[in-house]
Design an enzyme around this catalytic site. Structure first.
Site, PDB file in Angstrom:
ATOM      1  N   THR A  10       0.903  -1.246  -0.030  1.00 29.90           N
ATOM      2  CA  THR A  10      -0.138  -0.027   0.236  1.00 29.90           C
ATOM      3  C   THR A  10       0.868   1.295   0.026  1.00 29.90           C
ATOM      4  O   THR A  10       0.522   2.119  -0.494  1.00 29.90           O
ATOM      5  CB  THR A  10      -0.976  -0.024   1.057  1.00 29.90           C
ATOM      6  OG1 THR A  10      -1.874  -1.200   1.233  1.00 29.90           O
ATOM      7  CG2 THR A  10      -1.730   1.441   1.355  1.00 29.90           C
ATOM      8  N   ASP A  90      -0.347  -6.336   5.178  1.00 27.75           N
ATOM      9  CA  ASP A  90      -0.906  -7.942   5.313  1.00 27.75           C
ATOM     10  C   ASP A  90      -0.193  -8.776   5.810  1.00 27.75           C
ATOM     11  O   ASP A  90      -0.606  -9.697   6.649  1.00 27.75           O
ATOM     12  CB  ASP A  90      -1.664  -8.100   4.100  1.00 27.75           C
ATOM     13  CG  ASP A  90      -3.121  -7.414   3.714  1.00 27.75           C
ATOM     14  OD1 ASP A  90      -3.353  -6.327   4.610  1.00 27.75           O
ATOM     15  OD2 ASP A  90      -3.429  -7.219   2.856  1.00 27.75           O
TER      16      ASP A  90
END
Length: 306
Positions: A10, A90
């Site tokens: 991200t 994640d």
């Protein structure tokens, strides 16, 4: 000299509008772009290398293997004082633990990331990257750590604990290593240390690495998933038990059948923190490791036996 290794995530993601903080595409910008967005780093002696470009939900063994080699190559250079890795949130805790166990570096290896894409109204990536560089250049720093939202976490302790907040990472038993405050690193705990397994330990082609899966105890857990996994040909199982690694009678029975059939089994807990006690008559404990880290530990153990 500090080397920045990019893997995507991200922190390198972009969205169509600045107001979109969740509908973005990860891993769109290169690590050089990330550095250009942090003018405060202009005076630092840095090198950048793109090792991978992926959304960390898709992290795989081949990328771990390649990343471990790249990190070790940089650490072996006398002029390199530390390494920073940009990553997705994640699976960051898994990558951190993997590198900790394989490399256990005497120099700092600092993973950082972001919860908001680079195009957000207030992206958190630039500050996290700036902080990570400060940590990597801190005298006395060592080991694999995570620099995120002003805190520095030990690779063994760190877990992602929130799906949205920018301070998503926690040291689950409170063992924060350091805090980054206005560019200064204040050590409040111990820098991680350990015995490195070494790159030779993970040199086998990744398609031959042991297959280890995670199963969870829950209301109505009947062991059918364990039997299906056994039929598919697995090498190990981590049971994410309830509480202190407790398992339903049916799931425990299925796991013991798997163990008797040659599958390595360990118990962890689905709780956010706390160890699993190793008690007589129970399946082996994973200690204080989370299920995903217990899986890595079991993979590494099975690699040693291959």
């Amino acid at each position: 000299m500090i080397v920045i290794l990019g893997t995507g995530g991200t922190i390198a993601g972009t969205a169509k509008t600045a107001s979109d903080g969740v509908g973005y595409t990860a891993a769109q910008l290169r690590v050089e772009d990330l550095l250009a967005a942090v003018p405060a780093l202009a005076g630092h002696k840095l090198e950048a290398q793109q090792v991978a470009q992926l959304d960390s939900k898709d992290m795989d063994f081949a990328t771990w293997q390649r990343l471990a080699v790249a990190v070790q190559q940089q650490l072996d250079r006398p002029e390199v004082s530390g390494v920073v890795i940009t990553h997705g949130t994640d699976t960051l805790e898994e990558t951190a633990y993997f590198l900790h166990r394989v490399l256990a570096p005497a120099k700092p290896v600092v993973l950082t990331a972001a919860m908001r894409p680079a195009t957000a109204l207030a992206p958190d990536g630039p500050q996290n990257l700036f902080d990570a560089v400060q940590v990597a250049g801190t005298p006395g720093a060592r080991g694999v750590v995570v620099a995120f939202a002003g805190r520095v976490h030990d690779a063994v302790q760190v877990r992602k604990t929130h799906s949205y907040r920018v301070d998503t990472f926690e040291s689950v038993d409170g063992a924060v290593v350091a805090r980054v405050e206005e560019g200064s690193v204040r050590t409040v705990g111990r820098w991680p240390a350990g015995e490195a397994l070494g790159l030779a330990h993970i040199a086998a082609p990744t398609d031959r690495w042991p297959r280890v899966e995670i199963v969870m105890n829950h209301a109505g857990a009947n062991g059918a998933v364990v039997r299906a996994l056994r039929a598919s040909g697995i090498d190990g199982l981590v049971a994410a038990g309830t509480g202190n690694g407790t398992l339903s009678v049916a799931l425990d029975t299925a796991l013991r059948e798997a163990e008797a059939g040659g599958v390595r089994v360990v118990r962890s807990t689905r709780c956010d923190a706390g160890p699993v006690m190793d008690l007589p008559g129970l399946l082996p404990s994973a200690g204080a490791l989370s299920p995903v880290k217990a899986r890595i530990e079991l993979i590494l153990a099975l690699l040693a036996e291959a």
